[in-house]
Design a protein around this motif. Structure first.
Motif, PDB file in Angstrom:
ATOM      1  N   ALA A   1      60.635 -23.993  65.132  1.00 42.36           N
ATOM      2  CA  ALA A   1      62.113 -24.289  64.916  1.00 42.36           C
ATOM      3  C   ALA A   1      62.996 -23.809  65.706  1.00 42.36           C
ATOM      4  O   ALA A   1      62.754 -22.721  66.600  1.00 42.36           O
ATOM      5  N   ASP A   2      63.972 -24.587  66.008  1.00 46.58           N
ATOM      6  CA  ASP A   2      65.070 -23.956  66.904  1.00 46.58           C
ATOM      7  C   ASP A   2      65.804 -22.678  66.368  1.00 46.58           C
ATOM      8  O   ASP A   2      66.024 -22.704  65.350  1.00 46.58           O
ATOM      9  N   PRO A   3      65.970 -21.827  67.096  1.00 48.99           N
ATOM     10  CA  PRO A   3      66.548 -20.304  66.592  1.00 48.99           C
ATOM     11  C   PRO A   3      67.852 -20.785  66.278  1.00 48.99           C
ATOM     12  O   PRO A   3      68.108 -19.852  65.065  1.00 48.99           O
ATOM     13  N   ALA A   4      68.766 -21.634  66.591  1.00 46.31           N
ATOM     14  CA  ALA A   4      69.979 -21.750  66.093  1.00 46.31           C
ATOM     15  C   ALA A   4      69.894 -22.484  64.605  1.00 46.31           C
ATOM     16  O   ALA A   4      70.598 -22.086  63.688  1.00 46.31           O
ATOM     17  N   VAL A   5      68.838 -23.313  64.230  1.00 43.58           N
ATOM     18  CA  VAL A   5      68.527 -23.867  62.992  1.00 43.58           C
ATOM     19  C   VAL A   5      68.035 -22.416  62.159  1.00 43.58           C
ATOM     20  O   VAL A   5      68.600 -22.630  60.910  1.00 43.58           O
ATOM     21  N   VAL A   6      67.507 -21.701  62.457  1.00 45.28           N
ATOM     22  CA  VAL A   6      66.807 -20.622  61.932  1.00 45.28           C
ATOM     23  C   VAL A   6      67.877 -19.433  61.394  1.00 45.28           C
ATOM     24  O   VAL A   6      68.111 -19.301  60.373  1.00 45.28           O
ATOM     25  N   GLN A   7      68.980 -19.403  62.398  1.00 43.27           N
ATOM     26  CA  GLN A   7      69.831 -18.686  61.951  1.00 43.27           C
ATOM     27  C   GLN A   7      70.958 -19.374  61.150  1.00 43.27           C
ATOM     28  O   GLN A   7      71.394 -18.703  60.179  1.00 43.27           O
ATOM     29  N   LEU A  10      70.083 -21.441  58.663  1.00 46.30           N
ATOM     30  CA  LEU A  10      69.398 -21.622  57.297  1.00 46.30           C
ATOM     31  C   LEU A  10      69.280 -20.073  56.788  1.00 46.30           C
ATOM     32  O   LEU A  10      69.639 -20.037  55.442  1.00 46.30           O
ATOM     33  N   HIS A  11      69.217 -19.147  57.406  1.00 46.81           N
ATOM     34  CA  HIS A  11      69.533 -17.616  56.940  1.00 46.81           C
ATOM     35  C   HIS A  11      70.878 -17.553  56.251  1.00 46.81           C
ATOM     36  O   HIS A  11      71.057 -16.948  55.302  1.00 46.81           O
ATOM     37  N   GLY A  12      71.898 -18.101  57.283  1.00 52.02           N
ATOM     38  CA  GLY A  12      73.220 -18.162  56.426  1.00 52.02           C
ATOM     39  C   GLY A  12      73.432 -18.890  55.246  1.00 52.02           C
ATOM     40  O   GLY A  12      74.050 -18.514  54.318  1.00 52.02           O
ATOM     41  N   VAL A  13      72.758 -20.201  55.037  1.00 54.03           N
ATOM     42  CA  VAL A  13      72.933 -21.056  54.073  1.00 54.03           C
ATOM     43  C   VAL A  13      72.389 -20.166  52.794  1.00 54.03           C
ATOM     44  O   VAL A  13      72.790 -19.978  51.721  1.00 54.03           O
ATOM     45  N   ARG A  14      71.185 -19.174  53.134  1.00 49.02           N
ATOM     46  CA  ARG A  14      70.388 -18.832  52.163  1.00 49.02           C
ATOM     47  C   ARG A  14      71.298 -17.587  51.572  1.00 49.02           C
ATOM     48  O   ARG A  14      71.355 -17.642  50.502  1.00 49.02           O
ATOM     49  N   GLU A  15      71.985 -16.802  52.257  1.00 44.63           N
ATOM     50  CA  GLU A  15      72.984 -15.719  51.993  1.00 44.63           C
ATOM     51  C   GLU A  15      74.057 -16.349  51.388  1.00 44.63           C
ATOM     52  O   GLU A  15      74.447 -15.650  50.201  1.00 44.63           O
ATOM     53  N   ALA A  20      60.926 -24.342  29.927  1.00 38.58           N
ATOM     54  CA  ALA A  20      60.116 -23.958  31.001  1.00 38.58           C
ATOM     55  C   ALA A  20      60.796 -23.538  32.296  1.00 38.58           C
ATOM     56  O   ALA A  20      62.048 -23.943  32.185  1.00 38.58           O
ATOM     57  N   ILE A  21      60.308 -23.074  33.023  1.00 37.05           N
ATOM     58  CA  ILE A  21      61.233 -22.327  34.112  1.00 37.05           C
ATOM     59  C   ILE A  21      60.528 -23.369  35.416  1.00 37.05           C
ATOM     60  O   ILE A  21      59.513 -23.586  35.651  1.00 37.05           O
ATOM     61  N   LEU A  22      61.949 -23.897  36.207  1.00 34.38           N
ATOM     62  CA  LEU A  22      61.379 -24.781  37.261  1.00 34.38           C
ATOM     63  C   LEU A  22      61.824 -23.976  38.458  1.00 34.38           C
ATOM     64  O   LEU A  22      63.116 -23.829  38.643  1.00 34.38           O
ATOM     65  N   PRO A  23      61.157 -23.742  39.362  1.00 32.23           N
ATOM     66  CA  PRO A  23      61.254 -23.170  40.755  1.00 32.23           C
ATOM     67  C   PRO A  23      61.967 -24.315  41.431  1.00 32.23           C
ATOM     68  O   PRO A  23      61.326 -25.359  41.937  1.00 32.23           O
ATOM     69  N   LEU A  24      63.250 -24.107  42.142  1.00 32.73           N
ATOM     70  CA  LEU A  24      63.834 -24.927  42.903  1.00 32.73           C
ATOM     71  C   LEU A  24      63.844 -24.217  44.435  1.00 32.73           C
ATOM     72  O   LEU A  24      64.364 -22.846  44.552  1.00 32.73           O
ATOM     73  N   VAL A  25      63.282 -25.030  45.470  1.00 34.24           N
ATOM     74  CA  VAL A  25      63.536 -24.298  46.776  1.00 34.24           C
ATOM     75  C   VAL A  25      64.937 -24.415  47.205  1.00 34.24           C
ATOM     76  O   VAL A  25      65.735 -25.408  47.155  1.00 34.24           O
ATOM     77  N   LEU A  26      65.505 -23.085  47.665  1.00 34.76           N
ATOM     78  CA  LEU A  26      66.989 -22.977  47.861  1.00 34.76           C
ATOM     79  C   LEU A  26      67.406 -24.018  49.138  1.00 34.76           C
ATOM     80  O   LEU A  26      68.390 -24.671  48.884  1.00 34.76           O
ATOM     81  N   PHE A  27      66.550 -24.330  49.902  1.00 35.96           N
ATOM     82  CA  PHE A  27      66.873 -24.886  51.120  1.00 35.96           C
ATOM     83  C   PHE A  27      67.124 -26.519  50.624  1.00 35.96           C
ATOM     84  O   PHE A  27      67.590 -27.399  51.608  1.00 35.96           O
TER      85      PHE A  27
END
Length: 116
Positions: free
Chosen positions: A16-22, A24-29, A101-108
């Motif tokens: 992964a491109d380091p800019a994309v990783v950074q 995605l961390h911002g999106v998660r926060e 039921a509990i449905l887990p959804l991936v944050l991204f």
């Protein structure tokens, strides 16, 4: 016991491109800060694949939002519903129907979250 280390240098298939990783961390926060005040609230969630889910935010961790959904216990023609029981409360060998039921959804993969 088998080993997967062949002694040869590994070939990177994807990194992964380091800019994309950074980003995605911002999106998660951002998702955590936006959704945390709405735990136990009813919401409608749209994923990037266009799927719509309606339920109550039951929890979140670093990778998932857990959405409590109501399972349809009515039999659907042509589809098998493992939660449906035509004679509820009869005990063994048929358990009572499960309505939630509990449905887990991936944050991204979340595109939009709105209060219902």
């Amino acid at each position: 016991m088998p080993t997967y280390n062949t002694g040869q240098p590994s070939t990177v298939i994807y990194q992964a491109d380091p800019a994309v990783v950074q980003h995605l961390h911002g999106v998660r926060e951002s998702l955590h800060h936006s959704c945390k005040p709405y735990l136990n609230h009813k919401v409608k969630v749209q994923t990037i694949d266009g799927m719509m889910h309606e339920g109550i935010i039951a929890g979140m961790d670093s990778k998932h939002m857990y959405l409590m959904i109501t399972v349809n216990t009515e039999p659907a023609r042509g589809f098998y519903n493992p939660y449906y029981h035509p004679y509820p409360g009869t005990g063994y060998p048929f358990p009572a129907p499960i309505n939630n039921a509990i449905l887990p959804l991936v944050l991204f993969e979340l595109l939009a979250i709105s209060l219902v």
